[in-house]
Design an enzyme around this catalytic site. Structure first.
Site, PDB file in Angstrom:
ATOM      1  N   GLY A  42       0.833  -1.205   0.000  1.00 26.54           N
ATOM      2  CA  GLY A  42       0.000   0.000   0.000  1.00 26.54           C
ATOM      3  C   GLY A  42       0.862   1.247   0.000  1.00 26.54           C
ATOM      4  N   ALA A  43       1.815   1.290   0.915  1.00 26.23           N
ATOM      5  CA  ALA A  43       2.681   2.470   1.039  1.00 26.23           C
ATOM      6  C   ALA A  43       3.493   2.682  -0.238  1.00 26.23           C
ATOM      7  CB  ALA A  43       3.610   2.300   2.240  1.00 26.23           C
ATOM      8  N   GLY A 223       7.358  -9.359 -15.356  1.00 22.54           N
ATOM      9  CA  GLY A 223       8.735  -8.959 -15.057  1.00 22.54           C
ATOM     10  C   GLY A 223       9.426  -8.353 -16.270  1.00 22.54           C
ATOM     11  N   GLY A 226       7.709  -7.771 -19.591  1.00 23.20           N
ATOM     12  CA  GLY A 226       6.682  -6.758 -19.803  1.00 23.20           C
ATOM     13  C   GLY A 226       5.351  -7.132 -19.192  1.00 23.20           C
ATOM     14  N   ALA A 250       9.549  -4.135  -5.528  1.00 23.49           N
ATOM     15  CA  ALA A 250       8.556  -3.070  -5.706  1.00 23.49           C
ATOM     16  C   ALA A 250       8.298  -2.680  -7.166  1.00 23.49           C
ATOM     17  CB  ALA A 250       8.893  -1.816  -4.902  1.00 23.49           C
ATOM     18  N   ALA A 251       8.847  -3.429  -8.130  1.00 25.58           N
ATOM     19  CA  ALA A 251       8.556  -3.113  -9.550  1.00 25.58           C
ATOM     20  C   ALA A 251       7.039  -3.142  -9.775  1.00 25.58           C
ATOM     21  CB  ALA A 251       9.242  -4.104 -10.474  1.00 25.58           C
ATOM     22  N   GLY A 252       6.393  -4.164  -9.240  1.00 24.82           N
ATOM     23  CA  GLY A 252       4.940  -4.284  -9.406  1.00 24.82           C
ATOM     24  C   GLY A 252       4.203  -3.129  -8.741  1.00 24.82           C
ATOM     25  N   ASP A 253       4.702  -2.683  -7.605  1.00 26.11           N
ATOM     26  CA  ASP A 253       4.049  -1.565  -6.896  1.00 26.11           C
ATOM     27  C   ASP A 253       4.192  -0.262  -7.680  1.00 26.11           C
ATOM     28  OD1 ASP A 253       3.281  -3.212  -4.818  1.00 26.11           O
ATOM     29  OD2 ASP A 253       5.075  -2.809  -3.633  1.00 26.11           O
ATOM     30  N   GLY A 288      16.533  -0.950  -3.432  1.00 25.83           N
ATOM     31  CA  GLY A 288      15.530  -0.653  -2.403  1.00 25.83           C
ATOM     32  C   GLY A 288      14.144  -0.453  -2.996  1.00 25.83           C
TER      33      GLY A 288
HETATM   34  P1  ADP Z   1       5.858  -8.064  -9.422  1.00 29.64           P
HETATM   35  O1  ADP Z   1       6.955  -7.339  -8.694  1.00 29.64           O
HETATM   36  O2  ADP Z   1       4.501  -7.740  -8.911  1.00 29.64           O
HETATM   37  O3  ADP Z   1       6.099  -9.534  -9.627  1.00 29.64           O
HETATM   38  P2  ADP Z   1       6.752  -7.732 -12.150  1.00 29.64           P
HETATM   39  O4  ADP Z   1       8.049  -8.356 -11.767  1.00 29.64           O
HETATM   40  O5  ADP Z   1       5.904  -8.457 -13.141  1.00 29.64           O
HETATM   41  O6  ADP Z   1       5.868  -7.388 -10.883  1.00 29.64           O
HETATM   42  O7  ADP Z   1       7.090  -6.262 -12.714  1.00 29.64           O
HETATM   43  C1  ADP Z   1       6.094  -5.312 -12.982  1.00 29.64           C
HETATM   44  C2  ADP Z   1       6.519  -4.513 -14.196  1.00 29.64           C
HETATM   45  O8  ADP Z   1       7.782  -3.893 -13.950  1.00 29.64           O
HETATM   46  C3  ADP Z   1       6.720  -5.332 -15.483  1.00 29.64           C
HETATM   47  O9  ADP Z   1       5.503  -5.504 -16.167  1.00 29.64           O
HETATM   48  C4  ADP Z   1       7.722  -4.482 -16.239  1.00 29.64           C
HETATM   49  O10 ADP Z   1       7.062  -3.455 -16.967  1.00 29.64           O
HETATM   50  C5  ADP Z   1       8.551  -3.842 -15.130  1.00 29.64           C
HETATM   51  N1  ADP Z   1       9.775  -4.615 -14.907  1.00 29.64           N
HETATM   52  C6  ADP Z   1      10.003  -5.597 -14.010  1.00 29.64           C
HETATM   53  N2  ADP Z   1      11.242  -6.108 -14.114  1.00 29.64           N
HETATM   54  C7  ADP Z   1      11.834  -5.427 -15.128  1.00 29.64           C
HETATM   55  C8  ADP Z   1      13.135  -5.480 -15.749  1.00 29.64           C
HETATM   56  N3  ADP Z   1      14.077  -6.338 -15.345  1.00 29.64           N
HETATM   57  N4  ADP Z   1      13.384  -4.603 -16.761  1.00 29.64           N
HETATM   58  C9  ADP Z   1      12.456  -3.707 -17.175  1.00 29.64           C
HETATM   59  N5  ADP Z   1      11.224  -3.618 -16.642  1.00 29.64           N
HETATM   60  C10 ADP Z   1      10.905  -4.469 -15.634  1.00 29.64           C
END
Ligand code: ADP
Length: 306
Positions: A42-43, A223, A226, A250-253, A288
Site C-alpha cells: 500500500g505504502a 517482469g 513486460g 517493488a517493480a509491481g508496486d 531498495g
Molecule cells: P511483481 O513485482 O509484482 O512480480 P513484475 O516483476 O511483473 O511485478 O514487474 C512489474 C513490471 O515492472 C513489469 O511488467 C515491467 O514493466 C517492469 N519490470 C520488471 N522487471 C523489469 C526489468 N528487469 N526490466 C524492465 N522492466 C521491468
C-alpha cells in the site's frame, strides 16, 4: 490539475539483511549487511502514485512506535494526504524481515500487526475522500472484510477500483465483477485461475479467464518480459523497457501506482501501460523499494528519450 487518487493498504517497516548466501534451517550466517527501509504494498503504491503526479490520500493502519511517526512524516513531506494514516494504540507497525543473498534470492516473513486493524470504520471516516477520487487503489495486505466493505461502497457510489491482487491468498472472486482494473503477476494469475501460467498461450488463457471472472481490464505483469492487458474484446502486449536491472523489489508496486495516475488523467490504456512500464523500468535500476520510486519528471524524460 493533479487528479485525486486514494490508495488503501499496508504500511510496513522492512528489516533487510544481505548475506553472500542464505542460511540453512538452524544455521547462523554472520557476514550480513543491514538496511532498514519502509515498505508495504500500500505504502509503495501510494508513494509511486504521488511521485508520478497524483494527488494522493493514503489510508493505512500503523502502530504507535517510532517507525509509524517517521512514516507519516516522510509521506507528509512527499505531499501525500496522511490524515487517514491511523496510529493504532498499543499496536506495532507491520514488519517484514527480509533475507537476501547476492544473487537476489530471498526469504521474507511478514507480521501484518497494525495492518490487520484497518477496519471498515476506518474507511467510513474517509468516505468523502473516496467519493472525490478518480480511482481507488487496493492490494491484498489488509483484512478481507475491509476490502469487501470498500467494494460495497464503490458499488453504491459508482467508484472505480484498481485491484492489485497481491500477495495472492484465497478470496471471494465475486468482487472481480466490480473491478475496473485487475493487475496481477504470473503467480497471482495462477492462484486466482488455477491455470498454469508459463507459456505465451498460458498467459493469454489466464488473462481471458480473469476477464471471464468479471474484471473489465485485466493486466498480467511478466517482469522483464513486460505485461499483457486484456478486455472482453482486446488483447494487448506491453513490452518492458530494456534497462540494467539491479533490484526488482517493488517493480509491481511502481507499475500499479503509476498506472493509476495515468488512467486518472484520462489516458488510453495502451498509453497508461507504457507510462507504467517506464516508471517500473526506472525503479528496477535502483536499490531498495521506496528509494527507487521515480518522479514524474524522470518518467516523462525517460519516455521522451526511448
Ligand atoms: P511483481 O513485482 O509484482 O512480480 P513484475 O516483476 O511483473 O511485478 O514487474 C512489474 C513490471 O515492472 C513489469 O511488467 C515491467 O514493466 C517492469 N519490470 C520488471 N522487471 C523489469 C526489468 N528487469 N526490466 C524492465 N522492466 C521491468
Amino acid at each position: 490539475m493533479k487528479k485525486k487518487i486514494t490508495v488503501i493498504g499496508s504500511s510496513n517497516v522492512d528489516f533487510l539483511i544481505k548475506t553472500n548466501r542464505l542460511p540453512r534451517m538452524g544455521e547462523t550466517i554472520t557476514d550480513g549487511v543491514f538496511m532498514q527501509t519502509y515498505g508495504g504494498k500500500g505504502a509503495n503504491q501510494a508513494l509511486s502514485a504521488s511521485r508520478s503526479g497524483g494527488k494522493v490520500t493514503f489510508i493505512s493502519s500503523l502502530g504507535t512506535d517510532d517507525y509509524a511517526g517517521t512514516m507519516v512524516r516522510n509521506f507528509n513531506a512527499e505531499g501525500i494526504d496522511t490524515r487517514f494514516m491511523y496510529k493504532k494504540k498499543d499496536a506495532a507497525t507491520g514488519t517484514a524481515m527480509i533475507m537476501l543473498d547476492r544473487e537476489g534470492n530471498n526469504y521474507i516473513t511478514v507480521a501484518p500487526e497494525a495492518n490487520y486493524l484497518l477496519t471498515p470504520a476506518c474507511i467510513d471516516a474517509a468516505l468523502n475522500v473516496l467519493l472525490e477520487s478518480e480511482i481507488i487503489v487496493l492490494q491484498m495486505e489488509i483484512p478481507w472484510e475491509t476490502t469487501e466493505y470498500i467494494y460495497s461502497l464503490a458499488k453504491k457510489h459508482k467508484l472505480k477500483i484498481q485491484f492489485n491482487l497481491a500477495p495472492f491468498r484465497p478470496f471471494d472472486d465475486k468482487v472481480l465483477k466490480d473491478t475496473w482494473v485487475l493487475a496481477v503477476n504470473e503467480t497471482e494469475a495462477e492462484g486466482i485461475t488455477g491455470l498454469q501460467v508459463v507459456t505465451d498461450d498460458d498467459v493469454r488463457n489466464a488473462a481471458r479467464a480473469l476477464v471471464d471472472l468479471g474484471a473489465e481490464h485485466v493486466i498480467i505483469t511478466l517482469g522483464a518480459q513486460g505485461a499483457v492487458a486484456a478486455t472482453r474484446d482486446r488483447f494487448l502486449e506491453v513490452p518492458a523497457f530494456s534497462v540494467d536491472s539491479v533490484d526488482t523489489t517493488a517493480a509491481g508496486d511502481v507499475f500499479c501506482g503509476s498506472l493509476a495516475v495515468a488512467l486518472s488523467e484520462g489516458r488510453s490504456m495502451p498509453d497508461a501501460l507504457r507510462f507504467a512500464a517506464a516508471a517500473s523500468a526506472i525503479s528496477v535500476t535502483r536499490l531498495g523499494a521506496q528509494p527507487s520510486i521515480p518522479h514524474r519528471k524522470e518518467i516523462d524524460t525517460f519516455l521522451e528519450s526511448s
